[in-house]
Design an enzyme around this catalytic site. Structure first.
Site, PDB file in Angstrom:
ATOM      1  CB  THR A  31      -0.996   0.140   1.099  1.00 39.30           C
ATOM      2  OG1 THR A  31      -1.322  -1.299   1.340  1.00 39.30           O
ATOM      3  CG2 THR A  31      -2.060   0.820   0.958  1.00 39.30           C
ATOM      4  CG  ASP A  87       0.195  -6.720   9.041  1.00 41.52           C
ATOM      5  OD1 ASP A  87       0.460  -6.646   7.798  1.00 41.52           O
ATOM      6  OD2 ASP A  87       1.277  -6.752   9.678  1.00 41.52           O
ATOM      7  N   GLY A  98       4.055  -5.892  10.501  1.00 42.80           N
ATOM      8  CA  GLY A  98       5.377  -6.610  10.518  1.00 42.80           C
ATOM      9  C   GLY A  98       5.127  -7.877   9.417  1.00 42.80           C
ATOM     10  CD  GLU A 106       6.738  -1.440   8.651  1.00 45.53           C
ATOM     11  OE1 GLU A 106       6.679  -1.313   7.464  1.00 45.53           O
ATOM     12  OE2 GLU A 106       6.257  -2.184   9.403  1.00 45.53           O
TER      13      GLU A 106
HETATM   14  C1  5RP Z   1       5.710  -4.722   7.131  1.00 43.72           C
HETATM   15  C2  5RP Z   1       4.309  -4.152   7.401  1.00 43.72           C
HETATM   16  C3  5RP Z   1       3.367  -3.442   6.263  1.00 43.72           C
HETATM   17  O1  5RP Z   1       3.101  -2.158   6.292  1.00 43.72           O
HETATM   18  C4  5RP Z   1       2.251  -4.177   6.485  1.00 43.72           C
HETATM   19  O2  5RP Z   1       2.456  -5.617   6.663  1.00 43.72           O
HETATM   20  C5  5RP Z   1       1.037  -3.854   5.396  1.00 43.72           C
HETATM   21  O3  5RP Z   1       1.512  -4.032   3.951  1.00 43.72           O
HETATM   22  P1  5RP Z   1       0.507  -4.167   2.929  1.00 43.72           P
HETATM   23  O4  5RP Z   1       0.249  -2.820   2.741  1.00 43.72           O
HETATM   24  O5  5RP Z   1       1.426  -4.853   1.729  1.00 43.72           O
HETATM   25  O6  5RP Z   1      -0.631  -4.710   3.327  1.00 43.72           O
HETATM   26  O7  5RP Z   1       4.081  -3.935   8.644  1.00 43.72           O
HETATM   27  O8  5RP Z   1       6.568  -4.819   8.083  1.00 43.72           O
END
Ligand code: 5RP
Length: 228
Positions: A31, A87, A98, A106
């Site tokens: 995203t 998530d 994560g 992050e």
């Molecule tokens: C990575 C993260 C991501 O920000 C989280 O998994 C969301 O990812 P996506 O936008 O691909 O669903 O925490 O460590």
């Protein structure tokens, strides 16, 4: 690849919040990628100068390819805004993060930012956090941490690579334990308890940022914004 319209809507809306001349934390994932795409478009158009602080090799590589200037968190420890994915998001705007194993950087970047903008689609919203909690650990202390987590309840395992044999090694040289606690009644308390275990680098529960958090929820129809 699924429907990308909600992610694009959220990512673009987040990038449009970035003010010229500011430092921007760049989270990791599919995203945030759209937010970077839009930032690059604004930079190319001449309407925006900004410097990004990436939270992973993935993000740094993508940002360089898009022409977004970068700095490290050591160069720029105070950020106007950080844009990141999640998530799971609960109604208090507490997060589980994560999936991409970038949770430690992050969390540092979220802490460094005046404003945390989280970009998600509707599927990430939940009444109660319940996803497995990613936990970055020192490889040296992995067994100790697993023992302590088992005493706390739930179950989990060391994350394995999919395009690599053996464990996932993070950008920091750590390992990731994905631990299921079921429904999490007290996210802040659990986050503190996990991070108190010697050998834990960071837990993928993000509580404590709610007041400065804005969640942009993308959909096929556009987006909506959640704040506290
Ligand atoms: C990575 C993260 C991501 O920000 C989280 O998994 C969301 O990812 P996506 O936008 O691909 O669903 O925490 O460590």
């Amino acid at each position: 690849m699924g429907n990308e319209a909600p992610k694009r809507a959220a990512g673009y809306a987040a990038a449009d919040l970035v003010e010229p001349g500011t430092l921007v934390g760049l989270g990791t994932g599919s995203t945030v990628r759209f937010a970077m795409e839009r930032l690059a478009e604004r930079i190319r158009g001449g309407g925006l100068s900004c410097v990004g602080v990436p939270t992973s090799y993935q993000t740094a590589i993508r940002a360089r390819a898009l022409g977004i200037p970068l700095a490290s968190l050591n160069d720029a420890p105070h950020l106007a805004i950080a844009i990141d994915g999640a998530d799971q998001v609960d109604p208090e705007l507490r997060l589980i993060k994560g999936r991409g194993a970038a949770l430690t950087r992050e969390k540092c970047v979220a802490a460094a930012a005046d404003q945390l903008v989280i970009v998600v689609d509707e599927d990430k919203l939940t009444e109660r956090l319940s996803e497995k909690v990613p936990i970055e650990v020192l490889p040296f202390a992995c067994a100790l941490v697993m023992d302590r987590l088992a005493q706390m309840g739930g179950s989990g395992r060391i994350r394995e690579g999919t395009a690599k044999d053996g464990p996932v090694v993070t950008d920091n040289g750590g390992l990731v334990i994905d631990w299921s606690f079921g429904q999490i009644e007290d996210p802040a308390g659990l986050e503190t308890s996990i991070e108190r275990i010697p050998g834990v680098v960071a837990a993928g529960i993000f509580s404590g940022f709610e007041k400065k958090t804005k969640v942009i929820v993308g959909s096929d129809a556009g987006y909506r914004v959640l704040t506290r």
